[in-house]
Design a protein around this motif. Structure first.
Motif, PDB file in Angstrom:
ATOM      1  N   ALA A   1      53.005  64.135 -10.178  1.00  0.00           N
ATOM      2  CA  ALA A   1      54.104  63.164 -10.148  1.00  0.00           C
ATOM      3  C   ALA A   1      55.163  63.585  -9.140  1.00  0.00           C
ATOM      4  CB  ALA A   1      54.723  63.045 -11.536  1.00  0.00           C
ATOM      5  N   ALA A   2      55.526  64.858  -9.191  1.00  0.00           N
ATOM      6  CA  ALA A   2      56.595  65.352  -8.321  1.00  0.00           C
ATOM      7  C   ALA A   2      56.239  65.175  -6.848  1.00  0.00           C
ATOM      8  CB  ALA A   2      56.857  66.817  -8.627  1.00  0.00           C
TER       9      ALA A   2
ATOM     10  N   LEU B   1      54.057  63.046  -5.471  1.00  0.00           N
ATOM     11  CA  LEU B   1      54.032  61.625  -5.100  1.00  0.00           C
ATOM     12  C   LEU B   1      55.464  61.124  -4.864  1.00  0.00           C
ATOM     13  CD1 LEU B   1      52.637  58.914  -4.736  1.00  0.00           C
ATOM     14  CD2 LEU B   1      52.536  58.680  -7.239  1.00  0.00           C
ATOM     15  N   ARG B   2      56.358  61.520  -5.734  1.00  0.00           N
ATOM     16  CA  ARG B   2      57.746  61.050  -5.619  1.00  0.00           C
ATOM     17  C   ARG B   2      58.431  61.611  -4.374  1.00  0.00           C
ATOM     18  NH1 ARG B   2      62.806  62.404  -9.266  1.00  0.00           N
ATOM     19  NH2 ARG B   2      64.108  60.572  -8.866  1.00  0.00           N
TER      20      ARG B   2
ATOM     21  N   PRO C   1      68.355  50.705  -6.098  1.00  0.00           N
ATOM     22  CA  PRO C   1      69.369  51.107  -7.083  1.00  0.00           C
ATOM     23  C   PRO C   1      68.757  51.286  -8.467  1.00  0.00           C
ATOM     24  CG  PRO C   1      69.539  48.764  -6.569  1.00  0.00           C
ATOM     25  CD  PRO C   1      68.507  49.323  -5.652  1.00  0.00           C
ATOM     26  N   LEU C   2      69.207  52.342  -9.147  1.00  0.00           N
ATOM     27  CA  LEU C   2      68.651  52.660 -10.461  1.00  0.00           C
ATOM     28  C   LEU C   2      68.950  51.561 -11.483  1.00  0.00           C
ATOM     29  CD1 LEU C   2      67.292  54.629 -12.327  1.00  0.00           C
ATOM     30  CD2 LEU C   2      69.401  55.938 -12.429  1.00  0.00           C
TER      31      LEU C   2
ATOM     32  N   VAL D   1      66.220  45.254  -6.152  1.00  0.00           N
ATOM     33  CA  VAL D   1      65.073  46.130  -5.870  1.00  0.00           C
ATOM     34  C   VAL D   1      64.177  45.479  -4.807  1.00  0.00           C
ATOM     35  CG1 VAL D   1      63.133  47.389  -6.875  1.00  0.00           C
ATOM     36  CG2 VAL D   1      65.184  47.028  -8.230  1.00  0.00           C
TER      37      VAL D   1
ATOM     38  N   LEU E   1      53.516  49.603  -6.024  1.00  0.00           N
ATOM     39  CA  LEU E   1      54.027  50.976  -5.921  1.00  0.00           C
ATOM     40  C   LEU E   1      54.804  51.388  -7.174  1.00  0.00           C
ATOM     41  CD1 LEU E   1      55.068  51.091  -2.148  1.00  0.00           C
ATOM     42  CD2 LEU E   1      53.095  52.206  -3.231  1.00  0.00           C
ATOM     43  N   SER E   2      55.353  50.406  -7.899  1.00  0.00           N
ATOM     44  CA  SER E   2      55.984  50.754  -9.179  1.00  0.00           C
ATOM     45  C   SER E   2      54.960  51.379 -10.105  1.00  0.00           C
ATOM     46  CB  SER E   2      56.587  49.506  -9.845  1.00  0.00           C
ATOM     47  OG  SER E   2      57.662  49.017  -9.083  1.00  0.00           O
TER      48      SER E   2
ATOM     49  N   ALA F   1      53.249  53.730  -9.532  1.00  0.00           N
ATOM     50  CA  ALA F   1      53.339  55.192  -9.420  1.00  0.00           C
ATOM     51  C   ALA F   1      53.950  55.780 -10.683  1.00  0.00           C
ATOM     52  CB  ALA F   1      54.185  55.582  -8.205  1.00  0.00           C
ATOM     53  N   HIS F   2      54.695  54.959 -11.419  1.00  0.00           N
ATOM     54  CA  HIS F   2      55.291  55.452 -12.665  1.00  0.00           C
ATOM     55  C   HIS F   2      54.251  55.597 -13.773  1.00  0.00           C
ATOM     56  CE1 HIS F   2      59.667  54.264 -11.366  1.00  0.00           C
ATOM     57  NE2 HIS F   2      59.185  55.309 -10.721  1.00  0.00           N
TER      58      HIS F   2
ATOM     59  N   LEU G   1      52.603  58.093 -13.523  1.00  0.00           N
ATOM     60  CA  LEU G   1      52.718  59.552 -13.552  1.00  0.00           C
ATOM     61  C   LEU G   1      54.171  59.959 -13.787  1.00  0.00           C
ATOM     62  CD1 LEU G   1      50.576  60.545 -10.401  1.00  0.00           C
ATOM     63  CD2 LEU G   1      49.846  60.560 -12.802  1.00  0.00           C
TER      64      LEU G   1
ATOM     65  N   LYS H   1      57.839  61.779 -15.513  1.00  0.00           N
ATOM     66  CA  LYS H   1      58.857  61.612 -16.557  1.00  0.00           C
ATOM     67  C   LYS H   1      60.194  61.221 -15.956  1.00  0.00           C
ATOM     68  CE  LYS H   1      56.857  65.080 -19.578  1.00  0.00           C
ATOM     69  NZ  LYS H   1      56.991  66.353 -20.250  1.00  0.00           N
TER      70      LYS H   1
ATOM     71  N   LEU I   1      62.412  52.586 -17.253  1.00  0.00           N
ATOM     72  CA  LEU I   1      63.557  52.408 -16.347  1.00  0.00           C
ATOM     73  C   LEU I   1      63.883  50.927 -16.208  1.00  0.00           C
ATOM     74  CD1 LEU I   1      62.431  54.853 -13.500  1.00  0.00           C
ATOM     75  CD2 LEU I   1      63.954  55.329 -15.425  1.00  0.00           C
TER      76      LEU I   1
ATOM     77  N   SER J   1      64.218  49.364 -13.507  1.00  0.00           N
ATOM     78  CA  SER J   1      63.371  48.761 -12.461  1.00  0.00           C
ATOM     79  C   SER J   1      61.978  48.434 -13.001  1.00  0.00           C
ATOM     80  CB  SER J   1      63.256  49.690 -11.243  1.00  0.00           C
ATOM     81  OG  SER J   1      62.506  50.846 -11.561  1.00  0.00           O
TER      82      SER J   1
HETATM   83  C1  HEM Z   1      61.057  50.493  -7.621  1.00  0.00           C
HETATM   84  C2  HEM Z   1      62.082  51.298  -7.463  1.00  0.00           C
HETATM   85  C3  HEM Z   1      62.111  52.677  -8.088  1.00  0.00           C
HETATM   86  C4  HEM Z   1      63.108  53.209  -8.825  1.00  0.00           C
HETATM   87  C5  HEM Z   1      64.445  52.534  -9.169  1.00  0.00           C
HETATM   88  C6  HEM Z   1      62.681  54.522  -9.240  1.00  0.00           C
HETATM   89  C7  HEM Z   1      63.445  55.389  -9.987  1.00  0.00           C
HETATM   90  C8  HEM Z   1      62.963  56.538 -10.562  1.00  0.00           C
HETATM   91  C9  HEM Z   1      63.695  57.371 -11.471  1.00  0.00           C
HETATM   92  C10 HEM Z   1      65.135  57.131 -11.919  1.00  0.00           C
HETATM   93  C11 HEM Z   1      62.881  58.364 -11.889  1.00  0.00           C
HETATM   94  C12 HEM Z   1      63.196  59.454 -12.904  1.00  0.00           C
HETATM   95  C13 HEM Z   1      64.080  60.509 -12.307  1.00  0.00           C
HETATM   96  C14 HEM Z   1      64.533  61.476 -13.387  1.00  0.00           C
HETATM   97  O1  HEM Z   1      65.142  61.035 -14.342  1.00  0.00           O
HETATM   98  O2  HEM Z   1      64.255  62.673 -13.233  1.00  0.00           O
HETATM   99  C15 HEM Z   1      61.623  58.191 -11.212  1.00  0.00           C
HETATM  100  C16 HEM Z   1      60.541  59.004 -11.375  1.00  0.00           C
HETATM  101  C17 HEM Z   1      59.394  58.895 -10.623  1.00  0.00           C
HETATM  102  N1  HEM Z   1      59.177  58.014  -9.612  1.00  0.00           N
HETATM  103 FE1  HEM Z   1      60.262  56.363  -9.207  1.00  0.00          FE
HETATM  104  N2  HEM Z   1      61.444  54.764  -8.731  1.00  0.00           N
HETATM  105  C18 HEM Z   1      61.050  53.674  -8.016  1.00  0.00           C
HETATM  106  C19 HEM Z   1      59.876  53.564  -7.296  1.00  0.00           C
HETATM  107  C20 HEM Z   1      58.958  54.583  -7.116  1.00  0.00           C
HETATM  108  C21 HEM Z   1      57.902  54.592  -6.141  1.00  0.00           C
HETATM  109  C22 HEM Z   1      57.679  53.499  -5.098  1.00  0.00           C
HETATM  110  C23 HEM Z   1      57.210  55.757  -6.319  1.00  0.00           C
HETATM  111  C24 HEM Z   1      56.029  56.294  -5.552  1.00  0.00           C
HETATM  112  C25 HEM Z   1      55.251  55.592  -4.754  1.00  0.00           C
HETATM  113  C26 HEM Z   1      57.818  56.449  -7.428  1.00  0.00           C
HETATM  114  C27 HEM Z   1      57.364  57.624  -7.991  1.00  0.00           C
HETATM  115  C28 HEM Z   1      57.943  58.250  -9.081  1.00  0.00           C
HETATM  116  C29 HEM Z   1      57.310  59.333  -9.832  1.00  0.00           C
HETATM  117  C30 HEM Z   1      55.896  59.858  -9.617  1.00  0.00           C
HETATM  118  C31 HEM Z   1      58.227  59.751 -10.792  1.00  0.00           C
HETATM  119  C32 HEM Z   1      58.073  60.897 -11.800  1.00  0.00           C
HETATM  120  C33 HEM Z   1      58.634  62.174 -11.152  1.00  0.00           C
HETATM  121  C34 HEM Z   1      58.479  63.438 -11.968  1.00  0.00           C
HETATM  122  O3  HEM Z   1      57.922  63.442 -13.064  1.00  0.00           O
HETATM  123  O4  HEM Z   1      58.955  64.483 -11.471  1.00  0.00           O
HETATM  124  N3  HEM Z   1      58.899  55.727  -7.859  1.00  0.00           N
HETATM  125  N4  HEM Z   1      61.703  57.075 -10.409  1.00  0.00           N
END
Ligand code: HEM
Length: 337
Positions: free
Chosen positions: A67-68, A70-71, A171-172, A179, A196-197, A199-200, A202, A204, A277, A279
């Motif tokens: 997850a990390a 990818l993000r 924006p969160l 978005v 791409l959403s 991706a979530h 994977l 936390k 979330l 989003s």
């Molecule tokens: C659509 C808009 C998006 C928003 C607003 C968003 C926001 C977030 C937030 C707030 C978190 C949690 C951060 C935390 O509390 O530690 C998160 C986690 C994550 N996001 Fe997104 N995200 C978006 C799109 C994406 C996209 C496009 C990808 C990858 C292609 C992605 C991959 C991830 C992954 C894999 C995690 C988990 C990270 C971990 O476990 O360390 N996100 N995202």
């Protein structure tokens, strides 16, 4: 299935067709951004294997690193293009992206540094940190049992990084319109957003990222009505009060029960109003993204989602890339040469 809209080719798509389409998508990205699949074949033939090996070891010992990684790639590409600016450290005169609020919980920097060290030993000054991020994101997804795809390479590394630019990330707390706008600003469309959403599937999120949805506040007189009430009750046990006083270490799975496996169960949670979330939940507020979520949640869409994800990732990985004589190939990913 009343809402079946033209989201993807019919279900008859078979693996070979998917692979062909992915190769075509990668080729067209290469045309647009001067990136090429196999870019290091002559200059560093072992590059992709080195990345793969190190990523396999890292994820083997900590599956949540998929997850990390990818993000990291996503946060790199949305801010100043895919130029590894997210990896640069702050300097006395500059606060880098790393130190911005949305990047506070990014992880995996040490794994990227290890990969870079191996690559510098094998082929000094050749493989960019931006390419490493793109390859590690691909490998992370496939190691989490998701799809794999050819990654067009040849990105160069940027020399600047500014925390202020992180406002380009979606924006969160924004609604679906904001978005969609943030994606459009990067050349990504509504389908890319829906895909791409995913991706979530994977990882936390920490309380601070969603606690505002659980409680009434000065601006909202009720908890977020878009959140399933029983799920909200469970989340309140993890986050006993709204953001500021909430322990920032408490985290919840974005795809409960399957947060280290890349699959479509994320969409099933979103369809049941259990998107963690804002989003995620807001995908139900737009005609197209809602239809995509409902199809992906049907349990008969995995092949389509996997294929769509490879196409949208290739688009995202080409945002604002530096090529040719632009930028540099950093020797260490956290500092400019
Ligand atoms: C659509 C808009 C998006 C928003 C607003 C968003 C926001 C977030 C937030 C707030 C978190 C949690 C951060 C935390 O509390 O530690 C998160 C986690 C994550 N996001 Fe997104 N995200 C978006 C799109 C994406 C996209 C496009 C990808 C990858 C292609 C992605 C991959 C991830 C992954 C894999 C995690 C988990 C990270 C971990 O476990 O360390 N996100 N995202």
């Amino acid at each position: 299935m009343a809402t079946r809209v033209a989201l993807a080719p019919p279900m008859v798509a078979v693996a070979s067709v998917a692979v062909l389409l992915v190769v075509c998508a990668a080729a067209s990205v290469a045309g647009q951004g001067q990136l090429q699949v196999g870019y290091y074949n002559k200059t560093c033939p072992a590059a992709e294997q080195i990345v793969r090996n190190e990523t396999t070891v890292a994820i083997g010992s900590s599956p949540d690193l998929a997850a990390a990684l990818l993000r990291l790639h996503y946060h790199d590409c949305f801010v100043q293009g895919c130029d590894a600016s997210v990896l640069l450290d702050s300097t006395p005169n500059n606060t880098a992206e790393k130190e911005s609020l949305p990047n506070g919980s990014l992880r995996g920097f040490d794994v990227v540094a290890r990969v870079k060290d191996q690559l510098e030993k094998a082929c000094p000054g050749t493989v960019s940190c931006a390419d490493i991020l793109a390859l590690m994101a691909r490998d992370a997804v496939s190691l989490a049992r998701g799809p794999s795809w050819p990654v067009a390479l040849g990105r160069r590394d940027g020399r600047t990084s500014s925390a202020a630019s992180c406002g380009d990330l979606p924006p969160l707390h924004g609604d679906i319109g904001l978005v969609v706008q943030a994606f459009a600003a990067k050349g990504l469309d509504v389908k890319d957003l829906a895909v791409l959403s995913g991706a979530h599937t994977l990882g936390k999120a920490h309380c601070a990222s969603y606690a505002d949805r659980l409680y009434a506040s000065a601006t909202c007189t009720t908890p977020d009505p878009a959140l399933d009430a029983r799920y909200a009750d469970r989340l309140r046990m993890r986050c006993p009060s709204n953001s500021s006083s909430t322990s920032s270490t408490a985290a919840s799975e974005l795809d409960p029960g399957s947060c280290t496996t890349f699959d479509t169960s994320y969409y099933r949670h979103v369809a049941r109003r259990r998107g963690l979330l804002r989003s995620d939940a807001s995908l139900l507020d737009h005609r197209f993204t809602r239809a995509y979520v409902l199809q992906a949640a049907s349990g008969r869409f995995d092949g389509h989602f996997f294929h769509d994800f490879t196409v949208s990732m290739a688009k995202m990985a080409a945002i604002g890339v530096l090529t040719g004589d632009q930028g540099e190939i950093r020797r260490k990913c956290n500092v400019v040469n």
